[in-house]
Design an enzyme around this catalytic site. Structure first.
Site, PDB file in Angstrom:
ATOM      1  NE  ARG A 123      -2.656   0.080   3.450  1.00 28.69           N
ATOM      2  CZ  ARG A 123      -3.884  -0.396   3.566  1.00 28.69           C
ATOM      3  NH1 ARG A 123      -4.903   0.470   2.801  1.00 28.69           N
ATOM      4  NH2 ARG A 123      -4.184  -1.446   4.062  1.00 28.69           N
ATOM      5  CE1 TYR A 126     -10.874  -5.321   5.491  1.00 28.58           C
ATOM      6  CE2 TYR A 126      -9.910  -3.872   3.553  1.00 28.58           C
ATOM      7  CZ  TYR A 126     -10.100  -5.173   4.235  1.00 28.58           C
ATOM      8  OH  TYR A 126      -9.741  -6.062   3.748  1.00 28.58           O
ATOM      9  CB  CYS A 160     -29.045  -3.402  -6.123  1.00 27.06           C
ATOM     10  SG  CYS A 160     -29.585  -2.987  -7.916  1.00 27.06           S
TER      11      CYS A 160
END
Length: 460
Positions: A320, A361, A388
């Site tokens: 990340r 999360y 949806c």
């Protein structure tokens, strides 16, 4: 963004906390949230590495993930410079494709994979097998066999069953694979429970407190088939506090000392994992790589001195922290809906199929109007997707200009990690493409899925 702070508003907007205030200018960009080469041009549109988002979306459509290639490469170099004597493994689970494999290889990084598919991608892109580490809590015999046959540099073993599987494969082939034992150190990382990976009640690794980690290491040493290189600890993801790494290093190096005392062997490697956080909103304050390096080196050197151990070869696994902020996602606005004065919903043409992290999360993101500047007053809005589900939220709360309208482009930064990797075809929506931009030129590195792709799998 200017974007608002972490922590969503729920219910009546009038109940928002006092720290959530409109920005001084809705057109401002907060640098730490965006790829390094993103600017707002004179015409008000965002540009990535000199290329207008209008041109990008005209060619590739929306939604589209846009990778600032020089940003990603510069973050690779930042980690290499900060950890010159360590092995820096890019954590491929954050985002992996062949172009990214080549980028991180060219910048001198190693690569960590955790499935056969990730391994196949790495090998097909030309990553040298000896620079690959293989993770995973349930590696199959086929995956382990492929890793051994390819000559993968190290395998992080995660269970006694895996040790037995790998030992059998090694004996059959007459080879000695290098392995690390993944240790669950009992650290409660300050992060979401689903991405904290070192507490005891956990599917990953061998428990330190229960004695399984020591037993696994001694088993490998005593059998002598696999080459035990060291221990591995990963405490979680999106972590800003170094205290967890300090506790982890202390406990793992304590185990290193126990192994030395029991078998007279000092293991030469130590992997402290990754999980280094990035800024998704203005409330996030990640440390720079050189600060991380300084803290981790001090921790390891101090604990080794206390245990009278030689300092092992250190490894880290940023994923990340390298790719997260290097990517933004561009969406087109479809509808703007005011719900009885309670909240304004800005619906875009993507959603939880291209970014599940908000729903999964409760992650916070930022956003800005991307195709133009605006002089309108700021409007507190919720950016939602087209699926949806009422939980189909992209950005929980953000100030956008009050004149945001259908056809506008909205950009969401910080979407490089785990967005495309965790993307799905929910509601039979094809996954977006990934476009790399460098020096004012865009190239497609992952194409957009089509309805034909979806139907090709349906053998009906």
């Amino acid at each position: 963004m200017r974007a608002h702070e972490a922590g969503a508003l729920h219910g009546d907007i009038g109940s928002r906390p006092p720290w959530l205030r409109p920005p001084g200018d809705v057109n401002d960009l907060v640098p730490q949230l965006w790829p390094r080469n993103v600017t707002r041009a004179a015409d008000g549109a965002l540009a990535v590495a000199g290329l207008s988002v209008r041109e990008i979306t005209a060619e590739f459509g929306t939604p589209v993930y846009v990778l600032d290639e020089d940003d990603l490469r510069s973050r690779c170099r930042d980690f290499r410079a900060a950890f010159p004597d360590a092995d820096v493994y890019y954590a491929g689970k954050a985002f992996l494709c062949r172009a990214v494999v080549r980028m991180i290889a060219e910048e001198g990084l190693f690569l960590d994979v955790c499935t056969g598919g990730e391994l196949a991608t790495a090998l097909s892109a030309g990553m040298p097998a000896e620079r690959i580490g293989f993770h995973g809590n349930n590696k199959s015999v086929a995956e382990l066999t492929r890793a051994v046959d390819a000559g993968v540099g190290r395998i992080i073993v995660d269970s006694f069953a895996e040790i037995d599987r790998l030992t059998a494969i090694a004996r059959e082939r007459g080879v000695r694979p290098k392995v690390l034992v993944r240790v669950t150190v009992g650290v409660e990382a300050h992060t979401h429970e689903f991405i904290a990976t070192a507490h005891e009640d956990q599917k990953f690794g061998f428990s330190l407190a229960g004695g399984a980690a020591a037993a696994a290491a001694l088993k490998i040493l005593d059998e002598g088939v696999l080459e035990l290189r060291g221990l591995h600890s990963h405490i979680g993801s999106q972590i800003f506090d170094a205290n967890g790494f300090e506790v982890s290093a202390r406990r793992v190096l304590g185990l290193q000392a126990q192994i030395r005392d029991a078998r007279g062997v000092e293991l030469p490697e130590l992997d402290l994992g990754g999980g280094f956080g990035i800024a998704y909103t203005t409330q996030d304050d990640p440390a720079a790589p050189h600060e991380l390096a300084k803290r981790l080196r001090k921790i390891v050197d101090g604990e080794c001195a206390a245990e009278k151990l030689a300092v092992p070869q250190l490894s880290i696994e940023p994923g990340r922290a390298i790719v997260g902020a290097a990517v933004l996602t561009l969406y087109e606005v479809g509808t703007v809906k005011d719900v009885d004065g309670l909240r304004t919903y800005v619906s875009v043409d993507g959603g939880m199929s291209d970014n599940i992290r908000t729903a999964l999360y409760d992650a916070s993101y930022s956003a800005t109007l991307a195709n133009r500047a605006s002089t309108a007053d700021p409007l507190l809005a919720r950016v939602v997707g087209k699926h949806c589900e009422s939980g189909d939220i992209v950005v929980k709360d953000e100030f956008l200009p009050a004149d945001v309208q259908p056809g506008d482009l909205v950009a969401v930064p910080g979407t490089g990690a785990y967005c495309r990797s965790m993307a799905s075809n929910y509601n039979h929506v094809p996954r977006p493409p990934v476009v790399a931009v460098r020096d004012g030129r865009a190239r497609l590195i992952v194409r957009r899925e089509t309805e034909e792709d979806l139907l090709a799998l349906d053998v009906g």
